[in-house]
Design an enzyme around this catalytic site. Structure first.
Site, PDB file in Angstrom:
ATOM      1  CB  CYS A   4      -0.904  -0.031   1.240  1.00 51.79           C
ATOM      2  SG  CYS A   4      -1.697   1.549   1.589  1.00 51.79           S
ATOM      3  CG  ASP A  30      -3.380  14.492  -3.833  1.00 50.58           C
ATOM      4  OD1 ASP A  30      -4.344  13.824  -3.461  1.00 50.58           O
ATOM      5  OD2 ASP A  30      -2.802  14.295  -4.936  1.00 50.58           O
ATOM      6  CG  HIS A 100      -7.202   8.889   1.305  1.00 51.96           C
ATOM      7  ND1 HIS A 100      -7.267   7.604   0.795  1.00 51.96           N
ATOM      8  CD2 HIS A 100      -7.519   9.704   0.275  1.00 51.96           C
ATOM      9  CE1 HIS A 100      -7.589   7.654  -0.481  1.00 51.96           C
ATOM     10  NE2 HIS A 100      -7.756   8.924  -0.831  1.00 51.96           N
TER      11      HIS A 100
HETATM   12  P1  AMP Z   1      -8.532   8.763  -3.931  1.00 54.87           P
HETATM   13  O1  AMP Z   1      -9.023   8.881  -5.339  1.00 54.87           O
HETATM   14  O2  AMP Z   1      -9.485   9.352  -2.939  1.00 54.87           O
HETATM   15  O3  AMP Z   1      -8.113   7.348  -3.587  1.00 54.87           O
HETATM   16  O4  AMP Z   1      -7.274   9.695  -3.852  1.00 54.87           O
HETATM   17  C1  AMP Z   1      -5.965   9.228  -3.841  1.00 54.87           C
HETATM   18  C2  AMP Z   1      -5.100  10.443  -3.911  1.00 54.87           C
HETATM   19  O5  AMP Z   1      -3.785  10.051  -3.542  1.00 54.87           O
HETATM   20  C3  AMP Z   1      -4.999  11.098  -5.297  1.00 54.87           C
HETATM   21  O6  AMP Z   1      -5.460  12.434  -5.226  1.00 54.87           O
HETATM   22  C4  AMP Z   1      -3.514  11.002  -5.640  1.00 54.87           C
HETATM   23  O7  AMP Z   1      -3.030  12.156  -6.302  1.00 54.87           O
HETATM   24  C5  AMP Z   1      -2.885  10.844  -4.264  1.00 54.87           C
HETATM   25  N1  AMP Z   1      -1.601  10.144  -4.229  1.00 54.87           N
HETATM   26  C6  AMP Z   1      -1.296   8.955  -4.804  1.00 54.87           C
HETATM   27  N2  AMP Z   1      -0.016   8.611  -4.532  1.00 54.87           N
HETATM   28  C7  AMP Z   1       0.475   9.602  -3.745  1.00 54.87           C
HETATM   29  C8  AMP Z   1       1.741   9.836  -3.127  1.00 54.87           C
HETATM   30  N3  AMP Z   1       2.766   8.980  -3.262  1.00 54.87           N
HETATM   31  N4  AMP Z   1       1.904  10.952  -2.393  1.00 54.87           N
HETATM   32  C9  AMP Z   1       0.895  11.832  -2.260  1.00 54.87           C
HETATM   33  N5  AMP Z   1      -0.328  11.672  -2.812  1.00 54.87           N
HETATM   34  C10 AMP Z   1      -0.538  10.579  -3.545  1.00 54.87           C
END
Ligand code: AMP
Length: 109
Positions: A4, A30, A100
């Site tokens: 994860c 993000d 989250h």
């Molecule tokens: P969700 O669609 O609610 O699952 O949002 C997941 C979010 O995680 C997205 O807005 C991605 O841009 C963000 N995300 C994915 N990988 C990372 C990372 N390594 N660091 C920071 N944000 C991330």
């Protein structure tokens, strides 16, 4: 080791721009912000989504929102205003299956 991506951020094996951390919760920027300010608040305990949430885990929600109140107050977002969002499951647009809360404020980017 967990596959994860948010667990890896919590373990410190992949980098993040952390804006808050305590024993239970981490908050970081993000990587693809949708607004000028776009933070993600996640429990350190791995819970896949709200759909996997158990009745005996209500403390987790309190811990996340307590962290949100701390950070938004510290940054003046309580006055300016902000949006919170939780995506749940594929149909809800969830991409990372570690619970989250998105906190967003300011112009869209
Ligand atoms: P969700 O669609 O609610 O699952 O949002 C997941 C979010 O995680 C997205 O807005 C991605 O841009 C963000 N995300 C994915 N990988 C990372 C990372 N390594 N660091 C920071 N944000 C991330």
């Amino acid at each position: 080791m967990s596959s994860c991506v948010f667990c890896k951020i919590i373990e410190g094996t992949i980098p993040s721009h952390t804006v808050f951390e305590n024993e239970d919760v981490i908050a970081f920027k993000d990587i693809h912000p949708a607004h000028e300010i776009h933070y993600l608040f996640a429990p350190k305990k791995h819970i896949e989504s709200l759909a996997e949430f158990k009745a005996n885990q209500t403390d987790v929600i309190a811990q996340i929102f307590s962290a949100i109140f701390t950070v938004t107050k510290k940054e003046g977002l309580d006055q300016k205003g902000y949006r919170t969002m939780i995506n749940t499951g594929e149909g809800g647009g969830q991409e990372v299956f570690h619970l989250h809360v998105h906190v967003m404020s300011g112009k869209r980017v």
